[in-house]
Enzyme design. Sequence first.
Site, PDB file in Angstrom:
ATOM      1  N   HIS A  86    -107.593  32.248  27.316  1.00 15.04           N
ATOM      2  CA  HIS A  86    -106.422  33.122  27.499  1.00 15.04           C
ATOM      3  C   HIS A  86    -106.603  34.418  26.694  1.00 15.04           C
ATOM      4  O   HIS A  86    -106.315  35.509  27.173  1.00 15.04           O
ATOM      5  CB  HIS A  86    -105.156  32.445  26.956  1.00 15.04           C
ATOM      6  CG  HIS A  86    -104.649  31.290  27.763  1.00 15.04           C
ATOM      7  ND1 HIS A  86    -104.453  30.050  27.210  1.00 15.04           N
ATOM      8  CD2 HIS A  86    -104.260  31.192  29.061  1.00 15.04           C
ATOM      9  CE1 HIS A  86    -103.960  29.234  28.136  1.00 15.04           C
ATOM     10  NE2 HIS A  86    -103.851  29.895  29.271  1.00 15.04           N
ATOM     11  N   LYS A 123     -95.304  22.062  34.792  1.00 16.33           N
ATOM     12  CA  LYS A 123     -96.247  21.214  34.052  1.00 16.33           C
ATOM     13  C   LYS A 123     -95.559  20.552  32.855  1.00 16.33           C
ATOM     14  O   LYS A 123     -94.747  21.191  32.191  1.00 16.33           O
ATOM     15  CB  LYS A 123     -97.408  22.068  33.529  1.00 16.33           C
ATOM     16  CG  LYS A 123     -98.264  22.693  34.604  1.00 16.33           C
ATOM     17  CD  LYS A 123     -99.368  23.517  33.969  1.00 16.33           C
ATOM     18  CE  LYS A 123    -100.191  24.257  34.983  1.00 16.33           C
ATOM     19  NZ  LYS A 123    -101.095  25.243  34.360  1.00 16.33           N
ATOM     20  N   SER A 180    -106.100  24.553  28.893  1.00 15.07           N
ATOM     21  CA  SER A 180    -105.217  23.940  27.895  1.00 15.07           C
ATOM     22  C   SER A 180    -105.247  22.423  28.039  1.00 15.07           C
ATOM     23  O   SER A 180    -105.211  21.703  27.051  1.00 15.07           O
ATOM     24  CB  SER A 180    -103.781  24.443  28.077  1.00 15.07           C
ATOM     25  OG  SER A 180    -103.726  25.832  27.917  1.00 15.07           O
ATOM     26  N   ARG A 229    -110.685  31.335  37.022  1.00 21.22           N
ATOM     27  CA  ARG A 229    -111.855  30.545  36.634  1.00 21.22           C
ATOM     28  C   ARG A 229    -112.586  30.088  37.885  1.00 21.22           C
ATOM     29  O   ARG A 229    -113.215  30.862  38.559  1.00 21.22           O
ATOM     30  CB  ARG A 229    -111.443  29.337  35.779  1.00 21.22           C
ATOM     31  CG  ARG A 229    -111.184  29.675  34.326  1.00 21.22           C
ATOM     32  CD  ARG A 229    -110.346  28.626  33.654  1.00 21.22           C
ATOM     33  NE  ARG A 229    -109.072  28.483  34.357  1.00 21.22           N
ATOM     34  CZ  ARG A 229    -108.073  27.704  33.981  1.00 21.22           C
ATOM     35  NH1 ARG A 229    -108.214  26.955  32.935  1.00 21.22           N
ATOM     36  NH2 ARG A 229    -106.959  27.657  34.658  1.00 21.22           N
TER      37      ARG A 229
HETATM   38  P1  ADP Z   1    -100.089  28.612  34.485  1.00 21.17           P
HETATM   39  O1  ADP Z   1     -99.383  27.291  34.416  1.00 21.17           O
HETATM   40  O2  ADP Z   1     -99.184  29.746  34.828  1.00 21.17           O
HETATM   41  O3  ADP Z   1    -101.341  28.593  35.310  1.00 21.17           O
HETATM   42  P2  ADP Z   1    -101.825  28.667  32.136  1.00 21.17           P
HETATM   43  O4  ADP Z   1    -101.424  28.789  30.692  1.00 21.17           O
HETATM   44  O5  ADP Z   1    -102.549  27.448  32.551  1.00 21.17           O
HETATM   45  O6  ADP Z   1    -100.498  28.888  32.948  1.00 21.17           O
HETATM   46  O7  ADP Z   1    -102.720  29.926  32.524  1.00 21.17           O
HETATM   47  C1  ADP Z   1    -102.246  31.232  32.466  1.00 21.17           C
HETATM   48  C2  ADP Z   1    -103.252  32.176  33.101  1.00 21.17           C
HETATM   49  O8  ADP Z   1    -104.454  32.218  32.309  1.00 21.17           O
HETATM   50  C3  ADP Z   1    -103.697  31.741  34.499  1.00 21.17           C
HETATM   51  O9  ADP Z   1    -103.892  32.895  35.289  1.00 21.17           O
HETATM   52  C4  ADP Z   1    -104.998  31.024  34.248  1.00 21.17           C
HETATM   53  O10 ADP Z   1    -105.844  31.067  35.386  1.00 21.17           O
HETATM   54  C5  ADP Z   1    -105.557  31.869  33.115  1.00 21.17           C
HETATM   55  N1  ADP Z   1    -106.521  31.117  32.311  1.00 21.17           N
HETATM   56  C6  ADP Z   1    -106.342  29.944  31.667  1.00 21.17           C
HETATM   57  N2  ADP Z   1    -107.470  29.552  31.052  1.00 21.17           N
HETATM   58  C7  ADP Z   1    -108.407  30.503  31.317  1.00 21.17           C
HETATM   59  C8  ADP Z   1    -109.787  30.681  30.977  1.00 21.17           C
HETATM   60  N3  ADP Z   1    -110.460  29.766  30.272  1.00 21.17           N
HETATM   61  N4  ADP Z   1    -110.416  31.791  31.443  1.00 21.17           N
HETATM   62  C9  ADP Z   1    -109.740  32.689  32.187  1.00 21.17           C
HETATM   63  N5  ADP Z   1    -108.454  32.588  32.558  1.00 21.17           N
HETATM   64  C10 ADP Z   1    -107.788  31.504  32.114  1.00 21.17           C
END
Ligand code: ADP
Length: 163
Positions: free
Chosen positions: A18, A42, A129, A91
Amino acid sequence: MKKIAIYPGTFDPITCGHLDILKRARTLFEKIIIAVNEDSPKESLFTVQERVELIKEVVKEYPGVEVESFRGLLVRYAERKGAHFIIRGLRAISDFEYEFQLNLMNRNLNPRIEIIYLMTSPEYSFLSSSIIKEVSRLQGEVSGLVPPPVLKKLKEKFNHLRR
Ligand code: ADP
């Protein structure tokens, strides 16, 4: 007009993946609001308040970055904040399908807001996460994959849960 972007997500918890997206997005926007989605479907380990506090601690050295939580429709929240852009990270192919659907729906709801996608850096392409929580729960080492305040909080959380 100031270029403001919202970086929305569940951030349960914020990872180096992130953070990598955030750092790169900072070169594109004058102000970025990291917005923790209170209505995320989630199931979460950390409360919204804990997630906001953790992110605040992690980004405190970054000028132009704010952190808060939001409820309801993302595009409506963005409009209230005067943001014309939304940032999302990409990703694997699996992200693409979900993000594509989200994009079309948000575009339908508000075509004035542009969603910008930044591709993950290779070293974080496997990072989520969920995997961090899974490995931490089993007492595995995740340093280098999450910022230090998150590492500390994960240890506290799982030691507490084991008692
Ligand atoms: P959501 O439930 O909205 O997907 P997340 O916290 O899982 O929330 O992710 C928020 C954003 O960050 C999303 O666009 C996700 O694809 C991106 N993201 C999460 N982990 C990574 C990573 N390792 N590399 C690039 N983008 C990421």
